[in-house]
Motif scaffolding. Sequence first.
Motif, PDB file in Angstrom:
ATOM      1  N   GLN A 324       0.732  -1.214  -0.075  1.00 55.44           N
ATOM      2  CA  GLN A 324      -0.131  -0.008   0.023  1.00 55.44           C
ATOM      3  C   GLN A 324       0.583   1.432   0.378  1.00 55.44           C
ATOM      4  O   GLN A 324       0.539   1.927  -0.067  1.00 55.44           O
ATOM      5  N   PHE A 325       2.116   1.142   0.233  1.00 56.42           N
ATOM      6  CA  PHE A 325       3.314   2.094   0.164  1.00 56.42           C
ATOM      7  C   PHE A 325       4.497   2.633  -0.436  1.00 56.42           C
ATOM      8  O   PHE A 325       4.275   1.090  -1.816  1.00 56.42           O
ATOM      9  N   VAL A 327       2.966   6.480   0.415  1.00 54.26           N
ATOM     10  CA  VAL A 327       1.967   6.958  -0.354  1.00 54.26           C
ATOM     11  C   VAL A 327       2.026   8.555  -0.829  1.00 54.26           C
ATOM     12  O   VAL A 327       2.926   9.506  -0.046  1.00 54.26           O
ATOM     13  N   ASP A 328       1.836   8.969  -1.745  1.00 53.95           N
ATOM     14  CA  ASP A 328       2.305  10.025  -1.989  1.00 53.95           C
ATOM     15  C   ASP A 328       0.959  11.726  -1.125  1.00 53.95           C
ATOM     16  O   ASP A 328       0.178  11.692  -1.785  1.00 53.95           O
ATOM     17  N   VAL A 329       1.929  12.485  -0.360  1.00 59.25           N
ATOM     18  CA  VAL A 329       0.800  12.622   0.244  1.00 59.25           C
ATOM     19  C   VAL A 329       0.378  13.969  -0.686  1.00 59.25           C
ATOM     20  O   VAL A 329      -0.893  14.696   0.209  1.00 59.25           O
ATOM     21  N   LYS A 331      -1.181  13.557  -3.324  1.00 59.65           N
ATOM     22  CA  LYS A 331      -1.905  13.564  -4.638  1.00 59.65           C
ATOM     23  C   LYS A 331      -3.070  11.992  -3.542  1.00 59.65           C
ATOM     24  O   LYS A 331      -4.251  12.298  -3.640  1.00 59.65           O
ATOM     25  N   ALA A 332      -2.745  11.495  -2.488  1.00 61.06           N
ATOM     26  CA  ALA A 332      -3.048  10.773  -1.905  1.00 61.06           C
ATOM     27  C   ALA A 332      -4.734  11.654  -1.483  1.00 61.06           C
ATOM     28  O   ALA A 332      -4.721  12.423  -0.813  1.00 61.06           O
ATOM     29  N   ASP A 333      -5.500  10.724  -1.537  1.00 60.83           N
ATOM     30  CA  ASP A 333      -7.658  10.914  -0.847  1.00 60.83           C
ATOM     31  C   ASP A 333      -6.812  10.722   0.552  1.00 60.83           C
ATOM     32  O   ASP A 333      -5.697  10.158   1.336  1.00 60.83           O
ATOM     33  N   MET A 336      -6.382   7.401   2.436  1.00 63.70           N
ATOM     34  CA  MET A 336      -5.367   6.150   2.501  1.00 63.70           C
ATOM     35  C   MET A 336      -4.495   7.247   3.695  1.00 63.70           C
ATOM     36  O   MET A 336      -3.145   6.361   4.214  1.00 63.70           O
ATOM     37  N   LEU A 337      -4.787   8.911   3.622  1.00 60.56           N
ATOM     38  CA  LEU A 337      -3.779  10.102   4.086  1.00 60.56           C
ATOM     39  C   LEU A 337      -3.793   9.439   5.783  1.00 60.56           C
ATOM     40  O   LEU A 337      -2.853   9.234   6.970  1.00 60.56           O
ATOM     41  N   ILE A 379       6.306   7.588   3.349  1.00 60.19           N
ATOM     42  CA  ILE A 379       5.576   8.260   2.109  1.00 60.19           C
ATOM     43  C   ILE A 379       6.272   9.185   0.946  1.00 60.19           C
ATOM     44  O   ILE A 379       7.223   8.998   1.437  1.00 60.19           O
ATOM     45  N   CYS A 381       7.205  12.799  -1.316  1.00 58.56           N
ATOM     46  CA  CYS A 381       7.147  13.963  -1.000  1.00 58.56           C
ATOM     47  C   CYS A 381       7.875  15.290  -1.274  1.00 58.56           C
ATOM     48  O   CYS A 381       8.791  14.544  -2.191  1.00 58.56           O
TER      49      CYS A 381
END
Length: 422
Positions: A324-325, A327-329, A331-333, A336-337, A379, A381
Amino acid sequence: MNEQMLHKLKVLAESAKYDVSCSSSGTVRRGKAGMVGNTVGGVGICHSFAEDGRCISLLKVMLTNYCIYDCAYCINRRSNDIPRATLSVTELVELTMEFYRRNYIEGLFLSSGVVRNPDYTMERLVRVAKDLRTVHRFNGYIHLKSIPGASQELVHEAGLYADRLSVNIEISKEENLKLLAPEKDHRSVYAPMRYIRQGVLENREERKKFRHAPRFVPAGQSTQMIVGATAETDKDILRLSSALYSQPTMRRVYYSGYVPVNAYDPRLPALKQPPLVRENRLYQADWLMRFYQFQVDEIVDDAYPDLDLEVDPKLAWALRHPEQFPVDVNKADYEMLLRVPGIGVKSARLIVASRRFGRLGYYQLKKMGAVMKKAQYFITCSELPMLTVNELTPQGVRRLLVKKKAKGGDDGQLTLDFGGGE
């Protein structure tokens, strides 16, 4: 207060301290002319904090610690040789009012051992709340423990005067409850829970038609489960909690690490101290279900029936699901954050609101309250060159975070506030 009353108060306050389900959140009743007290800000919890951050106090006491039951886990069990005391209804009402007038307390949490039968005990608890409300015009917070096995009529009357009612499940599996408390069963516990739920739902419909209809249990109900007294897994406990939260009136499930007060009983485990870390992990998992949109089967399942005691439940989930990772902070909803270790509800909302005005980097995330020592592995960024969980492997990230925790303390893991950075 005379010496006899002081002795009673000491005995009954000591007997009441093992019940942790005494939150006062969820009700706001402002002061009124001719009435005493108010519940603005959710006041009325024993030496804890209101929603606005104030430390508040509650008279937490039992009506009596005599009991007809002999529950193995209870300090007030019938066979224990402990000091016993009983307050009359009048004594307890006067005590509450005098404490309130002296600004010692802001409300009342009242429980009781069961004497004679459940209805007799419940009727006395109701009389205390009724006298406070109708005779002394007390407008502060009242939390009553509903007695398992009490009649629907008494539970309904209690709901007209109390802000919150609670019935303790104690043990999540009935066969284990029967082992430690042969005189109890889950049916007697779930019945008053159902009466409370029915009363609240009926009251909601009534208040739609009649604006000034009296409110019924405005702060809902709560319950408590003992952790560590029997062989239940965390999966058993959390699945029951999840089922309870699916009911519209259940506000809180409390978890109480078993305190070995009756070490002589062979049915009980030989513990040197209560399982406080496990208790805390259960509260954290509970928080994930209530505010972080996690399902219970994501936190515990057949492969992982117990929570990891070394890391918090969200980090444990993330380490089990590296796919699952990261995560682009930017773009992520929002959903998911919330699943990123180190990012809490408040931080996730700030991220979603702020990234509309520009790309977020390490320092912006830190200012928003994200715990970057954990989040950095999960994440990406604009300026985060760190290796993620996929390059380091879940085992590698785990070793790094557990090592840091061992060196610098528990990094807040034994706190329950995930608002900024869990």
